[in-house]
Each structure stands twice: as structure tokens, then as C-alpha cells.
Scaffold this active site. Structure first.
Site, PDB file in Angstrom:
ATOM      1  N   ASN A 168      41.394  50.964  36.387  1.00 35.07           N
ATOM      2  CA  ASN A 168      40.436  51.225  35.325  1.00 35.07           C
ATOM      3  C   ASN A 168      40.457  52.724  35.000  1.00 35.07           C
ATOM      4  O   ASN A 168      40.436  53.560  35.898  1.00 35.07           O
ATOM      5  CB  ASN A 168      39.026  50.794  35.762  1.00 35.07           C
ATOM      6  CG  ASN A 168      38.047  50.757  34.602  1.00 35.07           C
ATOM      7  OD1 ASN A 168      37.870  51.739  33.892  1.00 35.07           O
ATOM      8  ND2 ASN A 168      37.432  49.610  34.396  1.00 35.07           N
TER       9      ASN A 168
ATOM     10  N   HIS B  37      40.638  40.621  28.983  1.00 36.36           N
ATOM     11  CA  HIS B  37      40.992  41.207  30.277  1.00 36.36           C
ATOM     12  C   HIS B  37      39.957  40.798  31.313  1.00 36.36           C
ATOM     13  O   HIS B  37      38.829  40.459  30.969  1.00 36.36           O
ATOM     14  CB  HIS B  37      41.052  42.745  30.193  1.00 36.36           C
ATOM     15  CG  HIS B  37      39.718  43.385  29.946  1.00 36.36           C
ATOM     16  ND1 HIS B  37      39.104  43.360  28.710  1.00 36.36           N
ATOM     17  CD2 HIS B  37      38.862  44.050  30.761  1.00 36.36           C
ATOM     18  CE1 HIS B  37      37.940  43.989  28.781  1.00 36.36           C
ATOM     19  NE2 HIS B  37      37.757  44.416  30.025  1.00 36.36           N
TER      20      HIS B  37
ATOM     21  N   CYS C 272      30.495  21.319  49.454  1.00 39.09           N
ATOM     22  CA  CYS C 272      31.162  20.009  49.548  1.00 39.09           C
ATOM     23  C   CYS C 272      30.148  18.900  49.266  1.00 39.09           C
ATOM     24  O   CYS C 272      30.436  17.940  48.540  1.00 39.09           O
ATOM     25  CB  CYS C 272      31.785  19.804  50.935  1.00 39.09           C
ATOM     26  SG  CYS C 272      33.277  20.780  51.216  1.00 39.09           S
TER      27      CYS C 272
ATOM     28  N   HIS D 188      32.708  28.450  50.777  1.00 43.82           N
ATOM     29  CA  HIS D 188      33.512  27.621  49.870  1.00 43.82           C
ATOM     30  C   HIS D 188      33.644  28.406  48.566  1.00 43.82           C
ATOM     31  O   HIS D 188      32.654  28.609  47.856  1.00 43.82           O
ATOM     32  CB  HIS D 188      32.766  26.291  49.659  1.00 43.82           C
ATOM     33  CG  HIS D 188      33.575  25.214  49.008  1.00 43.82           C
ATOM     34  ND1 HIS D 188      33.554  23.901  49.455  1.00 43.82           N
ATOM     35  CD2 HIS D 188      34.410  25.221  47.953  1.00 43.82           C
ATOM     36  CE1 HIS D 188      34.342  23.154  48.688  1.00 43.82           C
ATOM     37  NE2 HIS D 188      34.874  23.937  47.767  1.00 43.82           N
TER      38      HIS D 188
END
Lengths: 349, 349
Positions: free
Chosen positions: A75, A165, A198, A293
Site C-alpha cells: 500500500n 482491489h 459446522c 472455522h
């Protein structure tokens, strides 16, 4: 130069820019910033960005020249510094450290287009590979504990450049939002012996009313407690903690689903502003984050984060996720033919 | 009708509107909303709001007619319902309850003015009294555990009506941001035997570089870990947990300081968008919140809460609080004479 400062009461770090500090008069300029033909992210303008970190490009083409189709650069106005050590310092009640971290831009197209929705699925795959490659490379730096990949689309969602972007900011701490998710998933696991996400996937597939899409490796649904109208999450169906472990087939399926959902959103509301946030497990820490997760949160910005939200951390959402999911399911995306063949070049880093 | 839904992973409740659900096509309308001569908050338009809850008005004038100078009405489009019981329900992994709560609008002026900066100090005092009176009244309702008073100024900060007003939303849970502050202050107290915010005040007075103003009962400073450019907090110097216990002299000093800071901000950046958040101790709960220290957070919205902030809970602030405080100290506010005499009427509820 920048500085990480810890809030003395709550678990919140802030990056304070100490060098390019914005005086009052500077704010107007920032907000008036417009993209133009002089876009530094367009093909042919490679010299206007800092030297590229990686690029997927045609063999024989040189660094920082045309011939790429996915390009990662530092950046130009980084919030954090890649130099230095994150040693915690104290002064009275306050804690702070050098503003260590990485701040990179993933250029998602050679062309001046505003979103992922007009990219081919193949091109979105390349973007996902870019995210993965940077995630795997940056974790070699032991100072970094988290790699936050995100995307801002539209000025309302914080994009200062129009050209499509995404960005990443790697931090020397585990961010509080990620910590909260880790704690929540660990507690759920301790109570139920299963992964919360899950179980959420199973319930969403069973109930169906918040389901937006499903393919071999991913499920997309509008979360039960959606903060934003048309908020959706894309979650790998298989329990996977670390986005960096994503496999080729998963990359294909994630790209197809991401492009499809973004396309549906854009067809529904033209120029819809949105953020995408990739939540994954931390890196370079002792604790095992196997209960975590990873997932992608797509956060449309049609409502305003105002006094109530800032004061409470709660959200007001005028669109029930059940209605949002139905609208997204019903919208037919069309796929204009793209010249995908030009991407059939061997990918290399 | 609305519904509180709890995020199944983190401590975050969301109010989902289930009745006036906004379909995609509704969003444009909301965002195009303009204030006009038909402003429902202006004097003479009292019938266009729901019936007033309280008003400070001249003796002899009737409810919902002119003659008031501070008026509190139910929000015409409430996020929460005043009816019903907040019984927690469960379905699989999800928890939810009826969208119980109160949502009120505090009309801060009879005139169509955009902010507190053009009000007299006396008038701001009346607003603070209004906040206090509603806080004391609403806590009689045992269902409510927190009363969030806030103000949105400017569309960027979430204001949908231009006429200067604040709002309150009372919730049947203690909001996560407040919980985080309570936990942080309790932990600090356990470690040091003192209040964190009292220690912060002492350090700010000692160091001086982030100090903006000081009067008999309040200190204003730019917090060390400011999230936003020109963020300031107004904190009572005396340890006080509950805003509802504010005394007459404190009301005077808070009003004078609040008006002064908002005025300086507005002189510095015209039409500066900002939120004000009042953080105080919860109500109707067993736990003692004596370690808590109430305060007002003034949060200018010159930067955008984007993907990084939403993903991490961290903030990037391009203006060091030391520079912000200096700028605010240096700006000379001017006080145009206001017809304060018209407010010298006995206040009654």
C-alpha cells in the site's frame, strides 16, 4: 511511522499514524478523491505503485511492467510499518508499540472496473490464489500474528480507489473480533463437542430459508443475526481452521460462489457498497486453533453504523435475513461471455 | 414488530425489523430522504410526531402544541417495541426474543438547526436534563437493563432528520460494548484498587498534551487510543457510575463543555459529521457497577469504518490525539448572543 495504541479499558488496538498526520484541512481532499484515467492500479501504470511483491504474469514479462493478471503491491500509504519490532511499551496507564505490520494491495484486474462482479470466475480464482499465497508467505514473519484480508467496494464502504482491489493488513496481535470468534467457538466446542459453524451450516441446510447457494465445497447463507441488510457468509462445508490450507478445488468453488453472490447483489442494487472480510485462524501463536472455522463475510453497507451501533456494539437491521436470502436466491445472474482464454496461462509467483 | 437475535458465536445482539422490512427497492428512498419545511420536529408540527412523552414547556400550553423548548417523543419508526416480554427462545443453535425496548427522540430545539453548536448553553442544559429525566423514568421498567443515549449529526453519521435531536434506545440486555467497559474497569480495579477512568483523568491532567478543556466538574480530552480523528471524551472528574445521579451544577458544566467542544469541532470542519455516545452503568441488574465511571464519547466521522475495522474491531486513525487536542485547544469559539431569556421559564415535566 505509525504506532499501535491499546485502549486502557477494553481489548482494542488502534493504529495511529504519526507521520502523515492529517490536519483538519486535509480531510476534504481525502473525501473528494476521485479515480481517473491516472489510476495507479491500471495496466500500464505499474511504475505508479510501490514495486510489486508478487504478480501472476505471462512468462517473459518483467516485474512492474504489463503482462500480469493479478498483482500484489505494498500500500502506497500504509497504515502500518513493515520495519521494527513490536515491543510493548508503557507510560502510566497506557500501552503502545511501534506500528509494526504489513499493508498490501491485491490488484484484482488489469482493467479499471469497480468490482468482482464483472470479473470472470477464472479471474476471481486468481484473486483467491493471491490471498492464499500472501497468507502463506507473510506467516513466515514471526512478528505477525494475524493476516486480515478484506475488500472495500464503493466510497461508502471505504474504497478510496475505484479500480477493483482487495487489501491485507497483517498485525502483531490477534484482533479482538477474531479473538471473540475464537472464544465463542471454543466455548461452543467445550459445551457441545462440535464446531459451532459446522452446526450452523447443518441447521441452515436443514431450514433452508436463509440459504443463498450451495456447491461442492461451500455454503452461502444470510446469517441468523445479520448485522447488515443482505449480509451473507460463505463458509467451507468441511471443517477447516486455516484459510491458508485451501485446496485447488476449494479455490474454484469459492471463486464461483463469491462471484455469483457479488453479482446477484450488484444486480439487485446497482453500485451496492460492500465490505468483504476473511476470518481465519491466527498464525505464529502457541494456542491450537483447531476449533476455529474460517469463512468469508460479505457485508453490504446500505445502513449506517451510527451512535447506537458504536455505543452498544449491537446492530439494527431493517431487512430480515430470510427475506434477504430469498431475494438473492430469486435473482438470476447472467454470465456474459468473458475472454477467459487469456487467463489460461501458467500461474507463477 | 421486531426481534432481538443473538449471534451464535460472539456476544452480539441484532434487532431485526420483521414488519417494516425493507425490500431492495426501499433502500434508495431511505438514502434520498431530505429534510424540508415539512420537518416533523419543528415547532408547529407537533401533531406529526407520536404523542409527546415529556416536554419542558411554558405553563398553560397544551401537550403536542407549541410552547415547548425541549420535547421527547417516541421514534415514529422504532427499532424496538415497548410491548411484550423479553423471553429468551431457542431454535437449534439460535437464540432470539421479542424486540422489546424503548426508542425515543429528544428534540433539542424548536428551530430547524442542524446541531448543538448553535444552541445556547442554557438550551444544551435542558437537553441534558431531558436525557436524565428519561433515564430515571425508563429504569422503572424492570424489563430494561440499559438505556443508550446517543446523537447522530449529519447523514454520514446516520442522521436521517436534519433538525437537531438525540435519541435513546433502551434494551433488555447489557450491550456488549458496555459489558466490555465494565469488565475492563472491574479488572483494573481488582489489579490497582482504583478506577481506570479516574487514573486516566489524572494522567491526562498531568501530561496535558491530549487535554482539550477542563471546568469545575468535567474534563475533556482526546483519548490516547482514539479510534477517530478528533475523537474526544467528556468525563466527570468525580467518580460517578450512573449518569442518572448527575447534579444541577454538573448539568451546567456538562452542557457548557459539550456545547464548547461541538462548536470548536464545527468551526474547525464545517458540517463535521459526528456521533455522541453516553456510556453509563446498567439498570435493573443485581451486580454492583460501582467501579464504572460514566462518560460521553464524541466521535467525529471523517474516516470510514471499512473492511479492516469490521474484520478486526481495530481502527486506523490518521490524526494523533495529541494533534487533535492541540487543534481543538487553539480554536477560539465565539459566542453569538442568543435570546437565552426565552428559556428562563420554570422547567417542568
Amino acid at each position: 511511522m505509525s504506532e499501535w495504541r491499546k485502549d486502557p479499558i477494553v481489548d482494542r488496538w488502534v493504529v495511529i499514524a504519526t507521520e502523515r498526520s492529517k490536519r483538519p484541512s486535509n480531510y476534504k481532499e481525502i473525501r473528494d478523491e476521485k479515480s481517473s484515467n491516472e489510476c495507479p492500479l491500471c495496466e500500464g501504470h505499474e511504475k505508479e505503485t510501490p514495486p510489486e511483491i508478487i504478480a501472476y504474469r505471462e512468462q517473459g514479462t518483467g516485474r512492474d511492467t504489463p503482462g500480469w493478471w493479478m498483482r500484489v503491491v505494498p500500500n502506497k500509504f500504509p497504515a502500518v510499518d513493515i520495519e521494527g519490532q513490536p515491543y510493548l511499551q508503557e507510560r502510566g496507564v497506557y500501552q503502545f508499540m511501534r506500528g509494526v505490520g504489513a499493508h498490501e494491495v491485491i490488484v484484482e484486474s488489469t482493467k479499471h472496473e469497480p468490482g468482482l462482479d464483472t470479473q470472470s470466475v477464472k479471474q476471481v480464482e486468481e484473486v483467491v490464489w493471491g490471498w492464499r499465497d500472501r497468507s502463506l508467505d507473510l506467516r513466515k514473519d514471526q512478528r505477525l500474528k494475524y493476516i486480515q484480508i478484506f475488500k472495500n467496494t464503493g466510497p461508502t464502504a471505504g474504497a478510496s480507489l475505484e479500480h477493483t482491489h482487495s487489501q491485507l493488513i497483517a498485525t502483531p496481535q490477534i484482533p479482538s473480533e477474531v479473538n471473540a470468534e475464537i472464544t465463542g467457538m471454543n466455548e461452543y466446542h467445550n459445551r457441545h463437542g462440535r464446531c459451532a459453524l459446522c452446526d450452523i451450516i447443518a441447521q441452515e441446510l436443514r431450514e433452508g430459508e436463509r440459504l443463498v447457494a450451495e456447491n461442492r465445497h461451500f455454503v452461502c447463507f444470510a446469517p441468523f443475526a445479520s448485522r447488515f441488510p443482505f449480509e451473507t457468509w460463505i463458509v467451507p462445508t468441511e471443517h477447516q481452521s486455516d484459510f491458508g490450507q485451501i485446496r485447488a478445488q476449494q479455490v474454484q468453488d469459492l471463486a464461483a460462489m463469491l462471484r455469483s453472490v457479488v453479482r446477484k447483489m450488484t444486480l439487485m442494487i446497482k453500485n451496492i457498497p460492500y465490505n468483504i472480510v476473511l476470518h481465519t485462524s491466527p498464525v505464529n501463536v502457541q494456542d491450537d486453533h483447531g476449533n476455529y472455522h474460517w469463512h468469508l463475510e460479505i457485508l453490504p453497507r446500505l445502513t449506517t453504523i451510527a451512535g447506537f451501533e458504536l455505543g452498544t456494539g449491537y446492530y439494527i437491521n431493517p431487512t430480515p435475513p430470510e427475506i434477504a436470502a430469498q431475494a438473492l436466491r430469486e435473482i438470476q445472474e447472467f454470465y456474459p461471455l468473458q475472454k477467459e482464454s487469456e487467463l489460461e496461462v501458467a500461474r507463477y509467483v
